[in-house]
Design an enzyme around this catalytic site. Structure first.
Site, short mmCIF file in Angstrom:
data_model
loop_
_atom_site.label_atom_id
_atom_site.label_comp_id
_atom_site.label_asym_id
_atom_site.label_seq_id
_atom_site.Cartn_x
_atom_site.Cartn_y
_atom_site.Cartn_z
N GLU A 183 32.16 37.68 40.41
CA GLU A 183 31.47 36.45 40.37
C GLU A 183 31.42 36.06 38.78
O GLU A 183 31.88 36.84 37.93
CB GLU A 183 29.79 36.77 40.62
CG GLU A 183 29.98 37.13 42.19
CD GLU A 183 30.28 36.22 43.30
OE1 GLU A 183 31.09 35.16 43.04
OE2 GLU A 183 29.68 36.38 44.41
N HIS A 219 35.34 32.62 41.86
CA HIS A 219 35.42 34.13 41.85
C HIS A 219 36.86 34.53 42.44
O HIS A 219 37.27 33.89 43.26
CB HIS A 219 34.38 34.79 42.70
CG HIS A 219 34.21 34.66 44.05
ND1 HIS A 219 33.06 34.97 44.68
CD2 HIS A 219 35.32 34.78 44.92
CE1 HIS A 219 33.43 34.77 45.83
NE2 HIS A 219 34.69 34.63 46.33
#
Ligand code: F6R
Length: 255
Positions: free
Chosen positions: A143, A138
């Site tokens: 994410e 990330h």
């Protein structure tokens, strides 16, 4: 994109701080994009040293941080507001009014996120954005699976990210589940990127970021598309790279 391997985090920090200082000297009214986490702390120490010992002047600088946990008040010792104050802002001459960290307590988060994007544009855009990387690839709190064109918004943190960050909290229950984060599109709009990673725990993410195919599953791979990005790693984080990389960054020569 270029990859620079240094012996240790201190040597990485010297180079990262020098790249940032170069921007501040060339453009005193510049806009810095800042990151939190353990990785940039040494770079902030070096920027503080450049300020106190060499007069690096932050008085006209504006800053925007990448992210903040949702529902942690700014005075919480794990909030990114607190982190930035303790690790950088209180020790340099930046005007607190010109520093921006997403408001994790905002009542209307989508409206806040739109406002944050507008403020970045109003300030003239980010000149240089500092980034860390999660062990899952990330950047900020984008994410795996995040849209590569995303803008500032709220994101649910991966369980792995919460576990990685649990070291800073008393228990896993206290680790926030959501964060406000600049989007990947927002980050890519910066004129220059500096991504830092140290330690063997980042080696796989760095190998994919530098040598893997560009994919939303490893958000940091998008950095390959940026026209001016420098990835600074220590030997441990570089240990899974398959190619040889030059010892000196071209970006210093080309500025
Ligand atoms: C923090 C941030 C995160 C961290 C990443 C690595 O602002 O954007 O993406 O950079 O989680 O964290 P550390 O440096 O603690 O390993």
């Amino acid at each position: 994109m270029e990859v620079v391997i240094r012996d240790n985090p201190e040597a990485m920090a010297k180079l990262a701080a020098e790249l940032i200082a170069e921007v501040v000297r060339r453009k005193p009214k510049c806009v810095l994009g800042l990151a939190t986490g353990s990785t940039p702390v040494v770079t902030y120490k070096e920027l503080i040293r450049l300020h106190t010992q060499e007069g690096l002047d932050f008085s006209r600088v504006t800053s925007f941080n990448l992210d903040e946990y949702v529902s942690l008040p700014p005075e919480h010792d794990q909030s990114y507001h607190y982190f930035m104050h303790e690790n950088l802002f209180k020790s340099i001459n930046i005007n607190p009014k010109n520093t921006h960290v997403p408001d994790g307590m905002a009542k209307d988060i989508p409206a806040f996120c739109r406002w944050y994007e507008e403020q970045i544009v109003k300030a003239g855009g980010v000149d240089v954005q500092l980034l860390g990387i999660g062990s899952n690839g990330h950047i900020a709190f984008n994410e795996p699976g995040s849209s590569l064109g995303s803008r500032t918004r709220v994101k649910t943190l991966d369980e792995g990210t919460r576990q990685d960050n649990a070291r800073f909290f008393k228990s896993m229950n206290e680790v926030p589940k959501y964060a406000i984060t600049m989007g990947i599109g927002t980050i890519m709009d910066a004129r220059q990127l500096i991504l830092l990673a140290n330690g063997a725990g980042k080696a796989e993410a760095i190998q994919k970021t530098c040598e893997g195919p560009i994919t939303a599953i490893v958000p940091a791979t998008v950095v390959q598309l940026h026209p001016k990005a420098t990835i600074i790693v220590d030997k441990a984080a570089a240990s899974k790279l398959s190619r040889e990389y030059p010892a000196e960054p071209r970006v210093l020569v080309l500025q």
